[in-house]
Write a protein that holds these residues in place. Sequence first.
Motif, PDB file in Angstrom:
ATOM      1  N   MET A 164       0.818  -1.212   0.000  1.00  0.00           N
ATOM      2  CA  MET A 164       0.000   0.000   0.000  1.00  0.00           C
ATOM      3  C   MET A 164       0.851   1.261   0.000  1.00  0.00           C
ATOM      4  SD  MET A 164      -3.030  -0.847   2.744  1.00  0.00           S
ATOM      5  CE  MET A 164      -4.213  -2.170   2.483  1.00  0.00           C
ATOM      6  N   LYS A 165       0.312   2.316  -0.620  1.00  0.00           N
ATOM      7  CA  LYS A 165       0.933   3.626  -0.531  1.00  0.00           C
ATOM      8  C   LYS A 165       0.777   4.163   0.882  1.00  0.00           C
ATOM      9  CE  LYS A 165      -1.511   5.680  -3.666  1.00  0.00           C
ATOM     10  NZ  LYS A 165      -1.967   6.752  -4.578  1.00  0.00           N
ATOM     11  N   LYS A 166       1.632   5.109   1.233  1.00  0.00           N
ATOM     12  CA  LYS A 166       1.540   5.714   2.562  1.00  0.00           C
ATOM     13  C   LYS A 166       0.158   6.312   2.801  1.00  0.00           C
ATOM     14  CE  LYS A 166       6.310   7.012   3.742  1.00  0.00           C
ATOM     15  NZ  LYS A 166       7.192   8.164   4.051  1.00  0.00           N
ATOM     16  N   ILE A 194      -3.573  12.337   9.612  1.00  0.00           N
ATOM     17  CA  ILE A 194      -4.266  13.121   8.594  1.00  0.00           C
ATOM     18  C   ILE A 194      -4.065  14.603   8.936  1.00  0.00           C
ATOM     19  CG2 ILE A 194      -6.420  13.536   7.371  1.00  0.00           C
ATOM     20  CD1 ILE A 194      -5.466  10.670   7.110  1.00  0.00           C
ATOM     21  N   PRO A 195      -3.024  15.248   8.371  1.00  0.00           N
ATOM     22  CA  PRO A 195      -2.762  16.653   8.699  1.00  0.00           C
ATOM     23  C   PRO A 195      -3.787  17.575   8.035  1.00  0.00           C
ATOM     24  CG  PRO A 195      -1.270  15.909   6.994  1.00  0.00           C
ATOM     25  CD  PRO A 195      -2.048  14.695   7.431  1.00  0.00           C
ATOM     26  N   LYS A 196      -3.704  18.840   8.353  1.00  0.00           N
ATOM     27  CA  LYS A 196      -4.592  19.835   7.764  1.00  0.00           C
ATOM     28  C   LYS A 196      -4.401  19.849   6.250  1.00  0.00           C
ATOM     29  CE  LYS A 196      -5.716  24.769   7.906  1.00  0.00           C
ATOM     30  NZ  LYS A 196      -5.381  26.091   8.493  1.00  0.00           N
ATOM     31  N   PRO A 197      -5.502  19.847   5.468  1.00  0.00           N
ATOM     32  CA  PRO A 197      -5.378  19.841   4.001  1.00  0.00           C
ATOM     33  C   PRO A 197      -4.633  21.074   3.491  1.00  0.00           C
ATOM     34  CG  PRO A 197      -7.617  19.297   4.677  1.00  0.00           C
ATOM     35  CD  PRO A 197      -6.903  19.757   5.909  1.00  0.00           C
ATOM     36  N   LEU A 198      -3.879  20.883   2.425  1.00  0.00           N
ATOM     37  CA  LEU A 198      -3.126  21.986   1.833  1.00  0.00           C
ATOM     38  C   LEU A 198      -4.017  22.898   0.998  1.00  0.00           C
ATOM     39  CD1 LEU A 198       0.067  20.018   0.710  1.00  0.00           C
ATOM     40  CD2 LEU A 198      -0.226  21.436   2.764  1.00  0.00           C
ATOM     41  N   ASP A 245      -3.926  12.741  -0.902  1.00  0.00           N
ATOM     42  CA  ASP A 245      -3.135  11.516  -1.035  1.00  0.00           C
ATOM     43  C   ASP A 245      -1.671  11.852  -1.294  1.00  0.00           C
ATOM     44  OD1 ASP A 245      -5.218   9.810  -0.560  1.00  0.00           O
ATOM     45  OD2 ASP A 245      -5.605   9.334  -2.671  1.00  0.00           O
ATOM     46  N   ALA A 246      -1.451  12.828  -2.179  1.00  0.00           N
ATOM     47  CA  ALA A 246      -0.071  13.237  -2.468  1.00  0.00           C
ATOM     48  C   ALA A 246       0.591  13.816  -1.224  1.00  0.00           C
ATOM     49  CB  ALA A 246      -0.063  14.263  -3.604  1.00  0.00           C
ATOM     50  N   GLN A 247      -0.202  14.545  -0.437  1.00  0.00           N
ATOM     51  CA  GLN A 247       0.312  15.101   0.824  1.00  0.00           C
ATOM     52  C   GLN A 247       0.665  13.987   1.799  1.00  0.00           C
ATOM     53  OE1 GLN A 247      -2.590  17.444   2.893  1.00  0.00           O
ATOM     54  NE2 GLN A 247      -1.173  18.123   4.491  1.00  0.00           N
ATOM     55  N   LEU A 248      -0.230  13.011   1.923  1.00  0.00           N
ATOM     56  CA  LEU A 248       0.008  11.897   2.844  1.00  0.00           C
ATOM     57  C   LEU A 248       1.188  11.039   2.396  1.00  0.00           C
ATOM     58  CD1 LEU A 248      -3.688  10.768   3.549  1.00  0.00           C
ATOM     59  CD2 LEU A 248      -2.210  12.124   5.037  1.00  0.00           C
ATOM     60  N   ASP A 249       1.394  10.957   1.089  1.00  0.00           N
ATOM     61  CA  ASP A 249       2.523  10.187   0.562  1.00  0.00           C
ATOM     62  C   ASP A 249       3.848  10.931   0.699  1.00  0.00           C
ATOM     63  OD1 ASP A 249       1.059   7.949  -0.168  1.00  0.00           O
ATOM     64  OD2 ASP A 249       0.541   8.770  -2.137  1.00  0.00           O
ATOM     65  N   GLY A 250       3.775  12.209   1.132  1.00  0.00           N
ATOM     66  CA  GLY A 250       4.991  12.993   1.303  1.00  0.00           C
ATOM     67  C   GLY A 250       5.499  13.625   0.026  1.00  0.00           C
ATOM     68  N   VAL A 251       4.693  13.587  -1.035  1.00  0.00           N
ATOM     69  CA  VAL A 251       5.097  14.162  -2.319  1.00  0.00           C
ATOM     70  C   VAL A 251       5.057  15.680  -2.248  1.00  0.00           C
ATOM     71  CG1 VAL A 251       4.506  14.322  -4.778  1.00  0.00           C
ATOM     72  CG2 VAL A 251       4.294  12.127  -3.563  1.00  0.00           C
ATOM     73  N   GLU A 262       3.250  23.913  -3.405  1.00  0.00           N
ATOM     74  CA  GLU A 262       3.626  22.640  -4.029  1.00  0.00           C
ATOM     75  C   GLU A 262       2.393  21.882  -4.503  1.00  0.00           C
ATOM     76  OE1 GLU A 262       5.915  20.514  -1.187  1.00  0.00           O
ATOM     77  OE2 GLU A 262       7.737  21.725  -1.461  1.00  0.00           O
ATOM     78  N   ALA A 263       1.279  22.024  -3.774  1.00  0.00           N
ATOM     79  CA  ALA A 263       0.044  21.354  -4.174  1.00  0.00           C
ATOM     80  C   ALA A 263      -0.447  21.880  -5.520  1.00  0.00           C
ATOM     81  CB  ALA A 263      -1.030  21.543  -3.102  1.00  0.00           C
ATOM     82  N   VAL A 264      -0.392  23.209  -5.712  1.00  0.00           N
ATOM     83  CA  VAL A 264      -0.822  23.803  -6.980  1.00  0.00           C
ATOM     84  C   VAL A 264       0.086  23.339  -8.109  1.00  0.00           C
ATOM     85  CG1 VAL A 264      -1.116  25.961  -8.254  1.00  0.00           C
ATOM     86  CG2 VAL A 264      -1.857  25.804  -5.854  1.00  0.00           C
ATOM     87  N   GLU A 265       1.386  23.347  -7.881  1.00  0.00           N
ATOM     88  CA  GLU A 265       2.324  22.890  -8.899  1.00  0.00           C
ATOM     89  C   GLU A 265       2.113  21.417  -9.227  1.00  0.00           C
ATOM     90  OE1 GLU A 265       4.378  24.783 -10.721  1.00  0.00           O
ATOM     91  OE2 GLU A 265       3.366  26.437  -9.642  1.00  0.00           O
TER      92      GLU A 265
END
Length: 438
Positions: A331-333, A382-386, A412-418, A424-427
């Motif tokens: 599983m992914k992070k 589950i941190p605060k959403p970006l 999901d990308a945030q939780l995976d550490g991407v 960074e979320a917008v990019e």
Amino acid sequence: MLETAIQIIQKLRRAGHEALLAGGCVRDHLLGREPKDFDVATSATPEQVEALFACTQMVGAHFGVVIVKLHDVHVEVATFRTDGSYKDGRRPESVTFSTAEEDAQRRDFTINGLFRDPVADRIIDYVGGVADLEKRVLRAIGEPVRRFDEDKLRLLRAVRFATVLGFEIEAETWKAICEFAPLLQSVSAERIRDELIKIFLHPNRLRGFDLLMDSGLMQQVLPEILVLKGVEQPPQWHPEGDVFIHTRLMLSLLPEHVSLPLVMSVLLHDIAKPATFTVDETGRIRFNGHDKLGADMTGDIMRRLKFPNDVIEPTQVAVEHHMAFKDVKKMKKSTLKRMMARPTWPDELALHRVDCLGSNGLLDNYDFMKAKAEEFSQQPLIPKPLLNGRDLIELGWQPGKHLGDVLTKVQDAQLDGVITTSEEAVEWLKASKLMPEA
């Protein structure tokens, strides 16, 4: 609480009435256990009890029962009585106020038919309850057949007492339980549920399970358990045997203190295996979809027994997801973190542990998840959403339900550490070609 009960007894005696501690509190006192409550039995009628105390509540005047409130403590005070016929299999049609000795004869088991004078610290035993306590024997008072015919719930109560006290059931009493087991159907689901909870939450729950099976009572309360017998499993994964053996073994491996959803999920996690049993072209046994169907069946069974939703729902979640553990290393992070963030996670992990121990004994996925819990412990799962919906609209999206899917992908990308920041979320959205067309 004992002091309050003694004060009530003394006041009743000063008014010329006989008054004693009765039932379970006497039994527990002799066993060296802390009683949960103290019941008083008296020669005073309900009206006389009500006249003596300032704060009372009639909860069963027909049966001679009054709740006396003293010093913010509630004590049940019941008049000595004999019972008439039990046409509904639960309560007597009539009662006659009587003596302590006659009152003892109407009770269920000898260990519950004892009285105690707490002032003189003296036990009054008309039914041989002291001897049975010493021998650790559960025996019906008088004729067992008559006791169980009066109130069919006593069949389950016998199993419960034998379970929680570790007592043997006397031969004639046991014979009557087995004979009357089919009549438990006349008892309300709520009363059955309450006894089952006490049996399965007790550390000695395996004894209770076996007594339910051997007596025929399991057929009446959880017939689906019997269907597990003889349902074969792949021997490489389940060398212990069939689904019934596996379930029973898991029950034995639970720690002493468990939540109700956990113990129910152990009992029911494989309940759909009989319905999903297939053998593929290679000869391998499969139970495809038994987790999802099992969750549905679990809900049906627990609703039938009138469990509350706050017990049913977490039990269903654990049953539905118990097969996911086989894939945790792939599983992914983000998937792992969402899984571990569920309120039911501790019970799900505990279910997986005994599922492994009760089959092939392999705990590698369990150990992997424990290590992940330690790894993820330094920050919220589950941190605060970006980003939020307003941010997406400002970036050009139209309002609508589809925004939720986009936000889930970002998280999901945030939780995976991407990604770690809003920028960074917008990019990331741009790079992923998820941005709306201009």
